[in-house]
Design an enzyme around this catalytic site. Structure first.
Site, PDB file in Angstrom:
ATOM      1  N   SER A   1      10.253  -1.594 -14.460  1.00  0.00           N
ATOM      2  CA  SER A   1       9.594  -1.216 -13.209  1.00  0.00           C
ATOM      3  C   SER A   1      10.558  -0.959 -12.088  1.00  0.00           C
ATOM      4  O   SER A   1      10.326  -0.129 -11.235  1.00  0.00           O
ATOM      5  CB  SER A   1       8.778  -2.406 -12.711  1.00  0.00           C
ATOM      6  OG  SER A   1       7.497  -2.321 -13.096  1.00  0.00           O
TER       7      SER A   1
ATOM      8  N   ASP B   1       1.455   3.952  -7.661  1.00  0.00           N
ATOM      9  CA  ASP B   1       1.551   2.517  -7.908  1.00  0.00           C
ATOM     10  C   ASP B   1       0.345   1.780  -7.333  1.00  0.00           C
ATOM     11  O   ASP B   1      -0.742   2.351  -7.280  1.00  0.00           O
ATOM     12  CB  ASP B   1       2.880   2.023  -7.294  1.00  0.00           C
ATOM     13  CG  ASP B   1       3.459   0.867  -8.077  1.00  0.00           C
ATOM     14  OD1 ASP B   1       2.818  -0.196  -8.097  1.00  0.00           O
ATOM     15  OD2 ASP B   1       4.543   1.013  -8.675  1.00  0.00           O
TER      16      ASP B   1
ATOM     17  N   HIS C   1       3.813  -4.475  -5.786  1.00  0.00           N
ATOM     18  CA  HIS C   1       4.718  -3.755  -6.681  1.00  0.00           C
ATOM     19  C   HIS C   1       5.197  -2.430  -6.086  1.00  0.00           C
ATOM     20  O   HIS C   1       6.400  -2.150  -6.028  1.00  0.00           O
ATOM     21  CB  HIS C   1       3.954  -3.549  -7.994  1.00  0.00           C
ATOM     22  CG  HIS C   1       4.752  -2.992  -9.088  1.00  0.00           C
ATOM     23  ND1 HIS C   1       4.573  -1.715  -9.567  1.00  0.00           N
ATOM     24  CD2 HIS C   1       5.725  -3.536  -9.833  1.00  0.00           C
ATOM     25  CE1 HIS C   1       5.397  -1.504 -10.569  1.00  0.00           C
ATOM     26  NE2 HIS C   1       6.111  -2.594 -10.757  1.00  0.00           N
TER      27      HIS C   1
END
Ligand SMILES: *[C@@H]1O[C@H](CO)[C@@H](O)[C@H](O)[C@H]1NC(C)=O
Ligand SMILES: *[C@@H]1O[C@H](CO)[C@@H](O)[C@H](O)[C@H]1NC(C)=O
Length: 888
Positions: free
Chosen positions: A411, A201, A239
């Protein structure tokens, strides 16, 4: 920390190279390449490096016999800098190959060149590309949190994390059926102990008090800033931290808890800038003996227009992961299905999510509904909870003591599934990557049973394009895992390639033959027999991959569906209103899990149709499919799958013992890909918008019967879809002509030097022109091939040419760097060894360990006829397969 070559070699010999940390890259001053070193070729790694003018950096990730090398960027005035379609190292390899067949050099030089040429199995320039996060945007306004209590659970389990009561995906007071259902698993004492999940990520904030204790530094790396720790740096690098918190947020007094709160998380940072293929490949194998799960919430743009997948090295890394990761049990790749649902995007247009090697995870929302951002497709395996219908996922955020209340999209669905899988692996560390998929299929919960998107499969399980097999449920998953009997090894069966009306597509995507797509569509069938399955030691079906060659003036208009012998239909491509691309499906591979456990014996029908618009048209050239499943008899040799270097041509121009599943990638030459931010495609209201459970995923397709489609009108009847025999001959003749023109080209250079000079002079005049505009009559050997394969001929001619004027080369390759692949193939014909000089057995060069006895059985004999030995008996003798038959 560059290691010396001899040390690298020593380490390599000991198999300990993976102990070394990746060297810092210097992309601004150097060009990087990956090449496959073929020890059998006879040159040492050092000789190869010197001949190509490169410096060996390190082993390329975890790919065996692949090396990362670099060279200084060319000076600004060199020909390489002037013409970006030409690069130094590929050119150097061309020179070596030219020398190998040259008579103008000394014997020693020629022999060295031959050894070097034969020791390079694959070469590719590493271009920097950017992956797209599937992150939701920050949502303005207050959260619509309606509930305050999950307090009973918190009290009983002594959970002091202040946000736990808001983590509805763990305990949902309002919609109790809509949650990951973990508390029963925690009650059994299963909390993820011993399992490591790598978040591939944009970083992982290991300084967070909610993650520090569960952070696994050894498995972490930053491929963007080339440091060991995956520190979030950019303003939007939150994220990966949020996803990590969903899995392994510590049970303490900070924010919330993770699904597997005693498991560990590693951060592998790749999304915060452009990265090369080999770094992405290395990332997907980073620490893969200790990290079990790779949670990936990114991919090609979700704009409803892109059709893109992992390129060769990345596919190779995924295969390496499932074969060698986790001590051979296989890395578990978890991919988010994508957030482009509202753009009509589908996860079968994304080569990561439709890979059989990944668990594809879509989203369900707070109320258990389908959020419209979540993409549907036949490759969807399960769904997990995420944002929508008024709520988001509450999880750790970057900072020492921070919580995010705006996380969501697919996600966030993928890490929730990864957390459940971590619990399962904690209970049963011996599960293979396929056991994990089996348990997903078997235990997913049939939510919203009235949703018209559900259909019964032949195995009796409900399947939906939106939900896959249903919602992954921690309790169901773990209890099934505890009693799970391990599946047998994987085998696969390649069915014959059907070429409709002699349809072909070459490396340059120029085509011949095929059948026009008419109203009602074009159908074609392939028969599968029990004897054929037995002959391949094939027991039970799991995935099916379907490769298609279709041209169309508007790709989004094309619909592709596959109907099984039992009348079960998989919609592989539904129309995509945003997609007006005119390149069609040049060997694109679709995947379906809808036929899992179905008996595949009988006639499979594919139908390709479009929207019947008079101004748009297309041609169906050919297709094939591969059945993947479990072995019937484990005492037999189980083949080892390898990724083919070239797999986009029709008929396949691939080594006889390799297996296809993947598409042709044009290595470089197309402009650098900068994926747009995913936030462009996931609406700002992703957590607020109400989901639905009343719509079929692909409206408009339901009127097509679930039985083999009616035949198209007579005029549309494919005239000459070949029988397997014809297909075999046409393929053989193609292979032969391939060799003939290579030899012819070699000979022509030597004998007709003057003609070649004229040829190059003429080409210089035209060098800026497109390939397709080059008239065939400028090619002296065009008649040799006997086929209109002019452009391949150019390629072959260029590779073996002795021309020192590099400018000349560019005309051969304008707009593409296909030579890395072309060279790979043609290198076989330079070999002295008569056993391989025929060119029909170059497969070994694609294997990692060409000399290892294990690899004698490395690849299954393909049903696709490539060599006379391999398939001569196939069509009549053993009767493995009925003929690939014509559409009627
Ligand atoms: C959730 O877990 C409980 C055990 O804690 C189990 O009884 C129940 O069946 C599970 N729910 C679903 C939908 O599987
Ligand atoms: C994997 O774990 C073992 C045991 O904890 C450790 O010795 C080894 O260094 C680890 N390997 C990597 C690559 O982190």
């Amino acid at each position: 920390m560059r290691l010396s070559l001899s040390l690298l070699l020593a380490l390599f010999a000991l198999g300990q190279v993976n102990a070394a940390r990746p060297a810092k890259r210097a992309y601004s001053s150097h060009d990087y390449y990956v090449f496959e070193y073929v020890p059998r070729g006879g040159a040492s790694l050092d000789e190869v490096a010197r001949s190509l003018g490169v410096e060996v950096v390190e082993r390329a990730g975890e790919l065996q016999n692949h090396w990362l090398v670099r060279t200084l960027k060319p000076p600004p005035h060199s020909i390489y800098a002037r013409d970006t379609s030409l690069d130094q190292v590929t050119h150097a390899l061309q020179q070596v190959r030219a020398k190998a067949s040259s008579s103008h050099h000394s014997r020693e030089e020629v022999q060295l060149s031959r050894r070097v040429a034969n020791s390079v199995g694959y070469l590719e320039y590493q271009q920097l590309r950017k992956r797209e996060k599937r992150a939701p945007p920050p949502t303005p306004g207050p959260n619509a949190l309606g509930l305050e209590t999950a307090s009973a659970v918190a009290q009983r389990m002594k959970i002091l994390d202040p946000e736990f009561p808001h983590q509805w995906h763990l305990v949902n007071d309002d919609y109790p059926q809509s949650m990951m259902n973990v508390t029963g698993v925690w009650d059994m004492g299963i909390t993820g102990h011993g399992v490591i999940t790598a978040l591939v990520d944009d970083g992982l904030d290991y300084r967070s008090d909610d993650l520090a204790a569960n952070f696994y530094a050894e498995g972490s790396h930053d491929y963007n800033d080339h440091t060991d720790l995956p520190t979030p740096v950019l303003f939007d690098d939150h994220h990966g931290t949020r996803c990590a918190g969903q899995i392994a947020a510590v049970k303490n007094d900070v924010c919330g808890v993770g699904i597997a709160y005693d498991s560990k998380v590693a951060g592998i940072r790749i999304l915060s800038g452009p990265i090369s293929d080999i770094d992405e490949a290395a990332a997907l194998n980073y620490g893969y003996q200790n990290s079990s799960i790779y949670s990936c919430s990114w991919g090609p743009p979700d704009n409803g227009r892109a059709m893109e997948g992992p390129r060769y090295l990345i596919k190779k890394a995924m295969v390496n992961g499932i074969q060698k990761g986790r001590g051979g049990k296989g890395s578990v790749f978890v991919f988010a299905s994508g957030n482009g649902g509202r753009n009509g995007d589908q996860c079968n247009f994304d080569g990561y999510t439709n890979s059989i090697f990944s668990v594809t995870v879509g989203a369900l929302d707070y109320k258990g509904l389908h959020p419209e951002y979540s993409e549907a497709c036949a490759a969807n395996m399960v769904v997990a909870y995420s944002s929508g219908s008024g709520n988001h996922i509450i999880t750790t955020d970057i900072g020492k003591n921070k919580c995010s209340t705006t996380h969501g999209g697919t996600s966030a669905a993928a890490p929730n599934a990864a957390g459940v899988i971590a619990l399962g692996l904690s209970a049963r560390p011996d599960l293979s990557w396929r056991d994990v998929q089996h348990i997903c299929v078997r235990t997913a919960v049939h939510i919203n049973p009235d949703d018209p998107d559900w259909e019964k499969t032949a195995s009796g399980r409900p399947f939906s394009y939106k939900y896959g097999y249903g919602a992954i449920d921690a309790y169901q998953f773990v209890t099934a895992a505890q009693n799970w009997e391990l599946v047998r090894p994987q085998v696969w069966v390649d069915l014959p390639v059907v070429q409709l009306n002699g349809g072909t597509m070459d490396l340059f995507q120029s085509t011949t033959g095929g059948v026009p797509i008419v109203p009602g569509g074009v159908t074609s069938t392939i028969d599968v027999t029990q004897e054929g399955l037995n002959g391949r030691n094939f027991e039970k079906l799991e995935h099916i991959t379907i490769q298609v060659w279709i041209t169309h003036t508007r790709r989004g208009d094309v619909e592709v569906e596959l109907v099984s012998p039992n009348g079960i239909k998989s919609i592989l491509a539904a129309k995509r209103y945003q997609d007006s691309d005119n390149t069609g499906f040049p060997g694109w591979v679709f995947m379906t899990v809808k036929h899992w456990d179905e008996n595949p014996v009988g006639t499979w029908t594919i139908r390709v149709s479009d929207q019947n618009k008079p101004e748009e048209s297309g041609t169906f050239l050919g297709w094939t499919m591969t059945l993947w499943g479990s072995a019937a008899d484990t005492s037999k040799d189980i083949p080892v799958y390898d990724v083919p270097v070239i797999d986009g041509t029709l008929p396949p121009l691939i080594p006889p013992n390799s297996s296809p599943t993947t598409t042709l990638d044009l290595p470089i030459g197309t402009a650098t890909k900068q994926h747009p931010k995913p936030t462009e495609h996931l609406g700002g209201d992703h957590g607020v918008a109400e989901g639905e459970a009343t719509k079929v995923a692909f409206p408009g397709n339901e009127d097509i019967a679930s039985t083999p489609a009616p035949t198209p009108s007579t005029s549309a009847k494919p005239v000459s879809t070949p029988t397997a025999d014809e297909g075999w001959f046409s393929e053989l003749s193609n292979l032969m002509s391939t060799q003939i023109w290579v030899f012819a080209a070699l000979g022509a250079v030597a004998i007709f030097g003057i003609a070649a000079g004229i040829f190059f002079w003429r080409r210089r005049v035209r060098r800026r022109q497109n390939y397709s505009s080059l008239p065939t009559d400028t090619v002296p050997m065009s008649t040799v091939s006997g086929r209109p394969r002019t452009r391949e001929l150019y390629d072959a001619f260029g590779e073996v040419s002795d021309d020192d004027d590099a400018d000349e080369q560019t005309g051969l390759r304008s707009g593409m760097h296909q030579q890395s692949e072309g060279l790979t193939y043609h290198s076989g014909f330079l070999e002295d060894d008569p056993s391989t000089a025929g060119g029909l057995t170059p497969a070994a060069r694609y294997k990692d360990e060409p000399d290892s006895p294990d690899h004698e059985h490395a690849a299954a004999p393909r049903d696709r006829p490539h060599s006379p030995e391999g398939s001569g008996s196939n069509n009549s003798g053993d009767g493995s397969w009925d003929h690939a038959s014509d559409a009627r």
